[in-house]
Structure formats: C-alpha cells, structure tokens
Write a protein that holds these residues in place. Structure first.
Motif, mmCIF file in Angstrom:
data_model
loop_
_atom_site.group_PDB
_atom_site.id
_atom_site.type_symbol
_atom_site.label_atom_id
_atom_site.label_comp_id
_atom_site.label_asym_id
_atom_site.label_seq_id
_atom_site.Cartn_x
_atom_site.Cartn_y
_atom_site.Cartn_z
ATOM 1 N N ASP A 1 0.716 -0.862 0.169
ATOM 2 C CA ASP A 1 -0.100 -0.217 0.408
ATOM 3 C C ASP A 1 0.670 1.333 -0.198
ATOM 4 O OD1 ASP A 1 -2.442 -0.907 -0.535
ATOM 5 O OD2 ASP A 1 -3.597 -0.571 1.786
ATOM 6 N N GLN A 2 1.892 1.137 1.250
ATOM 7 C CA GLN A 2 3.266 2.421 1.252
ATOM 8 C C GLN A 2 3.649 2.466 -0.298
ATOM 9 O OE1 GLN A 2 6.248 1.834 3.578
ATOM 10 N NE2 GLN A 2 5.303 3.117 5.211
ATOM 11 N N LYS B 1 2.036 1.911 -3.243
ATOM 12 C CA LYS B 1 1.300 2.265 -4.259
ATOM 13 C C LYS B 1 1.107 3.847 -4.025
ATOM 14 C CE LYS B 1 -3.452 1.226 -5.930
ATOM 15 N NZ LYS B 1 -4.815 0.778 -4.947
ATOM 16 N N SER B 2 1.173 3.869 -2.846
ATOM 17 C CA SER B 2 0.817 5.690 -2.197
ATOM 18 C C SER B 2 2.265 6.255 -2.606
ATOM 19 C CB SER B 2 0.394 5.819 -0.893
ATOM 20 O OG SER B 2 0.975 5.841 0.238
ATOM 21 N N GLN C 1 1.701 7.123 -5.920
ATOM 22 C CA GLN C 1 0.180 8.047 -6.883
ATOM 23 C C GLN C 1 0.380 9.196 -5.975
ATOM 24 O OE1 GLN C 1 -2.652 6.848 -3.883
ATOM 25 N NE2 GLN C 1 -3.515 5.446 -5.608
#
Ligand SMILES: Nc1ncnc2c1ncn2[C@@H]1O[C@H](COP(=O)(O)OP(=O)(O)OP(=O)(O)O)[C@@H](O)[C@H]1O
Length: 123
Positions: free
Chosen positions: A2-3, A5-6, A9
């Motif tokens: 998730d990290q 991905k962020s 992003q």
C-alpha cells in the motif's frame, strides 16, 4: 504494498501539479512565450545546420536553464506580489535578483548560440 502504491500516487500527483504550473506559465507569461518561440527556432536551426549530439545537449541545456529560471522568476514575482502587494524597496531588490538570474542565463545562452552557429553559418 500500500505504501509503494501511495508513493507512486504521490509522485504522479506532483508531476500533475508541475505540468499544471508549466501550462500556467505558458498561458500567462509573455516572456516565457517568447522563449518558447526562440527555443523552437533554435531547434529548427539545429536540424538545418545538423549540429552534433554534444551541441544538441548543450543547446537543450541552455534552453532548459533559461526557461526554468524564467518559471522560477515568475513564481518569485507572484509570491512577492502576494505577500507584499505594496511598493517596498526590499521587494524591488528581490524581484531584481530573480530577474538577474534569468538575464545571466540568457546572456550565456546567446554566447552558446554564437559558439555553435557562427562557424556553421559564416565559415
Ligand atoms: N512591490 C514592489 N516594490 C518595489 N519595486 C518593485 C515592486 N514591484 C516591482 N518592482 C520593481 O519593478 C521591476 C519589475 O517588476 P515586475 O513585478 O513588474 O516584473 P516584470 O519585470 O514586469 O515581470 P514580468 O514582465 O515577467 O511580469 C522589479 O524588478 C523591481 O525593480
């Protein structure tokens, strides 16, 4: 996961904002528009006079330096106008410094242009 991905992003968001800034300066700054026209003319000249890879690199660096400093100059001017809209000698000095940075880059870009093209055009 998730990290990661962020992180991507976040980078994408920054690029989007930077692109917005480049479009904004092109739409609002006459001197930047002039620089874009000069950059296009120099690029055409590069193809016409078949400059070398090294000369292309130096020419592109000179163009990027002038246009990048023009963008920074505009940001400094806008920030100065926002923070202190009234006339002030310090604000004048800050704006002169920012404009001086562009001026220095332009002078050296012109010299680079002379060094690249004078031998090709006149000799
Ligand atoms: N608030 C101010 N206080 C004092 N002097 C100022 C002030 N604003 C502008 N000046 C003087 O006027 C000059 C021109 O400033 P200005 O903000 O109009 O930039 P410019 O060169 O017209 O920029 P551009 O054409 O890129 O918008 C500055 O370099 C500075 O010497």
């Amino acid at each position: 996961m998730d990290q990661k991905k962020s992180f991507f992003q976040g980078r994408l968001f920054s690029i989007k904002n930077a692109f917005k800034g480049a479009i904004l300066i092109f739409k609002t700054e006459t001197s930047f528009q002039v620089q874009v026209v000069v950059a296009i003319l120099m690029t055409i000249a590069g193809f016409v006079y078949e400059i070398s890879a090294t000369e292309w690199t130096i020419q592109l660096l000179a163009i990027a330096l002038v246009m990048g400093l023009e963008a920074a100059n505009t940001a400094i001017e806008d920030m100065a106008n926002f923070i202190h809209p009234e006339h002030h000698v310090e604000i004048g000095g800050i704006k002169d410094l920012a404009a001086g940075a562009v001026f220095i880059a332009v002078i050296f870009a012109i010299i680079i242009g002379f060094i690249i093209y004078i031998p090709k055009v006149f000799f």
